[in-house]
Design an enzyme around this catalytic site. Structure first.
Site, PDB file in Angstrom:
ATOM      1  N   HIS A 166       3.126  18.054   0.331  1.00  0.00           N
ATOM      2  CA  HIS A 166       4.463  16.939   0.018  1.00  0.00           C
ATOM      3  C   HIS A 166       4.473  16.969  -1.494  1.00  0.00           C
ATOM      4  O   HIS A 166       5.433  16.208  -1.811  1.00  0.00           O
ATOM      5  CB  HIS A 166       3.825  15.518   0.399  1.00  0.00           C
ATOM      6  CG  HIS A 166       2.634  15.044  -0.408  1.00  0.00           C
ATOM      7  ND1 HIS A 166       1.308  15.378  -0.149  1.00  0.00           N
ATOM      8  CD2 HIS A 166       2.744  13.993  -1.236  1.00  0.00           C
ATOM      9  CE1 HIS A 166       0.760  14.406  -0.970  1.00  0.00           C
ATOM     10  NE2 HIS A 166       1.539  13.769  -1.620  1.00  0.00           N
TER      11      HIS A 166
HETATM   12  C1  UD1 Z   1       4.342   9.525  -3.285  1.00  0.00           C
HETATM   13  C2  UD1 Z   1       3.739   9.509  -4.773  1.00  0.00           C
HETATM   14  C3  UD1 Z   1       2.750  10.645  -4.567  1.00  0.00           C
HETATM   15  C4  UD1 Z   1       1.735  10.275  -3.417  1.00  0.00           C
HETATM   16  C5  UD1 Z   1       2.476  10.199  -2.179  1.00  0.00           C
HETATM   17  C6  UD1 Z   1       1.583   9.846  -1.045  1.00  0.00           C
HETATM   18  C7  UD1 Z   1       5.151   9.141  -6.808  1.00  0.00           C
HETATM   19  C8  UD1 Z   1       5.599   9.546  -8.046  1.00  0.00           C
HETATM   20  N1  UD1 Z   1       4.864   9.921  -5.930  1.00  0.00           N
HETATM   21  O1  UD1 Z   1       5.085  10.411  -3.066  1.00  0.00           O
HETATM   22  O2  UD1 Z   1       1.857  10.581  -5.785  1.00  0.00           O
HETATM   23  O3  UD1 Z   1       0.924  11.662  -3.247  1.00  0.00           O
HETATM   24  O4  UD1 Z   1       3.550   9.282  -2.291  1.00  0.00           O
HETATM   25  O5  UD1 Z   1       2.175  10.226   0.181  1.00  0.00           O
HETATM   26  O6  UD1 Z   1       4.778   7.807  -6.561  1.00  0.00           O
HETATM   27  N2  UD1 Z   1      10.018   8.787   2.673  1.00  0.00           N
HETATM   28  C9  UD1 Z   1      10.154   8.427   4.219  1.00  0.00           C
HETATM   29  N3  UD1 Z   1       9.377   7.399   4.772  1.00  0.00           N
HETATM   30  C10 UD1 Z   1       8.604   6.785   4.009  1.00  0.00           C
HETATM   31  C11 UD1 Z   1       8.256   7.028   2.596  1.00  0.00           C
HETATM   32  C12 UD1 Z   1       9.074   8.281   2.024  1.00  0.00           C
HETATM   33  O7  UD1 Z   1      10.983   9.003   5.049  1.00  0.00           O
HETATM   34  O8  UD1 Z   1       7.711   5.693   4.505  1.00  0.00           O
HETATM   35  C13 UD1 Z   1      10.696   9.854   2.410  1.00  0.00           C
HETATM   36  C14 UD1 Z   1      12.043   9.494   1.973  1.00  0.00           C
HETATM   37  O9  UD1 Z   1      12.978  10.525   1.899  1.00  0.00           O
HETATM   38  C15 UD1 Z   1      11.696   9.687   0.317  1.00  0.00           C
HETATM   39  C16 UD1 Z   1      10.623  10.666   0.275  1.00  0.00           C
HETATM   40  O10 UD1 Z   1      10.079  10.582   1.542  1.00  0.00           O
HETATM   41  O11 UD1 Z   1      12.759   9.752  -0.860  1.00  0.00           O
HETATM   42  C17 UD1 Z   1       9.835  10.641  -0.947  1.00  0.00           C
HETATM   43  O12 UD1 Z   1       9.128   9.514  -0.965  1.00  0.00           O
HETATM   44  P1  UD1 Z   1       8.279   8.573  -2.414  1.00  0.00           P
HETATM   45  O13 UD1 Z   1       7.659   7.326  -2.083  1.00  0.00           O
HETATM   46  O14 UD1 Z   1       9.350   8.669  -3.472  1.00  0.00           O
HETATM   47  O15 UD1 Z   1       7.525  10.100  -2.856  1.00  0.00           O
HETATM   48  P2  UD1 Z   1       6.444  10.718  -2.156  1.00  0.00           P
HETATM   49  O16 UD1 Z   1       6.784  12.219  -1.910  1.00  0.00           O
HETATM   50  O17 UD1 Z   1       6.098   9.891  -0.620  1.00  0.00           O
HETATM   51  N1  UDP Z   2      -3.326  11.426   5.894  1.00  0.00           N
HETATM   52  C1  UDP Z   2      -3.192  10.822   7.249  1.00  0.00           C
HETATM   53  N2  UDP Z   2      -2.069  11.577   8.108  1.00  0.00           N
HETATM   54  C2  UDP Z   2      -1.486  12.404   7.653  1.00  0.00           C
HETATM   55  C3  UDP Z   2      -1.936  13.007   6.539  1.00  0.00           C
HETATM   56  C4  UDP Z   2      -2.639  12.456   5.739  1.00  0.00           C
HETATM   57  O1  UDP Z   2      -3.707   9.801   7.461  1.00  0.00           O
HETATM   58  O2  UDP Z   2      -0.699  12.891   8.813  1.00  0.00           O
HETATM   59  C5  UDP Z   2      -4.271  10.974   5.217  1.00  0.00           C
HETATM   60  C6  UDP Z   2      -5.423  11.678   4.576  1.00  0.00           C
HETATM   61  O3  UDP Z   2      -6.445  11.761   5.460  1.00  0.00           O
HETATM   62  C7  UDP Z   2      -5.598  11.238   3.100  1.00  0.00           C
HETATM   63  C8  UDP Z   2      -4.236  10.559   2.776  1.00  0.00           C
HETATM   64  O4  UDP Z   2      -3.380  10.351   3.895  1.00  0.00           O
HETATM   65  O5  UDP Z   2      -6.589   9.920   3.107  1.00  0.00           O
HETATM   66  C9  UDP Z   2      -3.685  11.389   1.554  1.00  0.00           C
HETATM   67  O6  UDP Z   2      -2.683  11.072   1.353  1.00  0.00           O
HETATM   68  P1  UDP Z   2      -1.348  11.971   0.760  1.00  0.00           P
HETATM   69  O7  UDP Z   2      -1.897  13.317   1.014  1.00  0.00           O
HETATM   70  O8  UDP Z   2      -0.094  11.483   1.292  1.00  0.00           O
HETATM   71  O9  UDP Z   2      -1.465  11.612  -0.750  1.00  0.00           O
HETATM   72  P2  UDP Z   2      -2.114  11.856  -1.963  1.00  0.00           P
HETATM   73  O10 UDP Z   2      -3.653  11.677  -1.851  1.00  0.00           O
HETATM   74  O11 UDP Z   2      -1.861  13.370  -2.511  1.00  0.00           O
HETATM   75  O12 UDP Z   2      -1.653  11.158  -3.217  1.00  0.00           O
END
Ligand code: UD1
Ligand code: UDP
Length: 365
Positions: free
Chosen positions: A205
């Protein structure tokens, strides 16, 4: 004492759960605030339900958008809430836009900020998270570093020793608490049509992978070739960002890679605990894999979790298919006897006790 706990995204909800519980156990008022950065049920609500967390008192519902939009909206939205609620301390966790914006809003109001998971550095300033980490660390009053390595980094940046506390990472608390529940889920392997110990678990992601077509295609080719080489299916639980991008690019996945939606914590942890290998660009997964004794191949060129590489639990493979396959093969055969550098599962309690012990004292250096 009143502690505000901010969450915004999936990993923050999981890693703040032990702190919310420690507050409850000690009778400390815990004000749960949600920025709403994540909002889809499978990225948000499912974790509140499974981890038995109370509903947030306020949700800013910031949703998706540019980084500037998210940060600006959260800063503006937090100000009246923090002014009205006036907590003694605001806790933020990790490195998301929610973390930086909430920490900044609190600091500007003269409210103390505690940064959980302080002192992580990838030294890649192109990552949005790296800037969020650095700025949040330097505006915080309490820096809860997961390891001695993180403490050393903070000291090197001139942060006063009196503000740094090595606590372990709260993710260990949650893994230890939920592992048995997760493994006991009925028919988990059957539901996903895999045999324990004979599948690869994958997540992707990170912005630098998803928004770069060459890297994204390289990673999915690497996942498929790893699965074929090791003779195992690859379960890929995809973040909505990644699913949306694959669809937009018209990338169809090789049959060995099974595309799954984001999973709830218990199902995911159950699958993780019995995986042969995890291939991921997630931060939290690098820690959880280390703790569960599952070898990890990180689909990035750098990591802010070098402790897991140092103990032999993790390796950096980038986005090149041949490098991913070579590392998957090497890690699959590794003895799983490394120590867990991320703590003893009592980090949440430690953090709350440190805050209780400092209530009413002047902020230090
Ligand atoms: C964000 C964080 C990242 C973290 C991740 C955890 C920042 C800069 N990035 O990235 O550090 O690792 O969360 O998962 O803060 N979307 C949905 N549903 C949701 C949320 C997001 O569909 O509930 C989709 C939307 O299209 C959105 C895209 O995911 O534009 C990205 O979401 P965003 O929260 O901006 O960044 P993440 O990639 O989730
Ligand atoms: N996780 C989850 N379901 C999924 C993928 C990840 O519950 O399908 C959990 C995972 O066990 C971990 C956390 O989400 O605790 C990690 O989140 P993510 O990878 O989105 O963010 P990051 O840690 O890179 O910020």
């Amino acid at each position: 004492m009143k502690i505000a706990v901010v969450v915004g995204t999936r990993p923050e909800i999981i890693k703040m759960a032990p702190i919310v519980r420690a507050c409850e156990a000690r009778g400390v008022e815990c004000l749960l605030l949600h920025t709403g950065q994540h909002y889809s049920f499978e990225m948000d609500g499912v974790f509140f339900r499974e981890l038995e967390l109370p509903a947030p008192r306020h949700n800013l519902e910031v949703g998706s958008g540019s980084q500037a939009y998210q940060i600006a909206t959260i800063v503006r939205g937090m100000e009246p809430i923090l002014t009205e609620e006036r907590p003694d301390v605001v806790l933020v966790e990790g490195d998301t836009n929610s973390v930086l914006a909430s920490g900044l809003a609190a600091h500007k109001l003269g409210i103390r900020v505690g940064h959980v998971e302080a002192g992580l550095r990838s030294y890649d300033r192109g990552m949005p998270e790296e800037i969020n980490r650095i700025l949040t660390d330097h505006l915080s009053d309490y820096l809860f570093a997961p390891t001695e390595h993180s403490r050393t980094i903070l000291r090197g940046e001139g942060v006063s020793d009196t503000r740094i506390f090595v606590t372990g990472n709260t993710v260990v608390d949650e893994v230890l608490r939920q592992r048995q529940r997760a493994r006991a889920l009925p028919g988990l392997a059957g539901r996903f049509d895999v045999k324990p110990g004979a599948y690869i678990l994958a997540t992707v992601h990170r912005a630098e992978n998803v928004e770069n077509e060459t890297r994204l295609r390289g990673i999915f080719t690497g996942l498929a070739e790893s699965g074929r080489t090791l003779g195992m299916p690859v379960l890929a639980a995809l973040h909505p960002r990644t699913s949306q991008k694959l669809d937009r690019l018209g990338v169809s996945l090789d049959g060995v890679v099974r595309r799954l939606p984001p999973l709830g914590y218990l199902e995911f942890l159950g699958l993780h605990a019995d995986a042969a290998l995890v291939l991921t660009d997630s931060g939290g997964l690098q820690e959880e894999a280390c703790c569960l004794k599952v070898p990890c191949v990180t689909l990035r060129d750098n990591t802010e979790r070098p402790e897991s590489v140092a103990v032999g639990a993790n390796v950096l493979a980038g986005a090149d298919p041949a490098t991913i396959v070579a590392n998957a093969r090497a890690m699959r055969d590794k003895p799983r006897d490394w120590p867990n550098p991320f703590g003893d599962g009592k980090s949440g309690e430690r953090i709350v006790d440190l805050l209780i012990g400092r209530a009413g004292q002047p902020a230090s250096g």
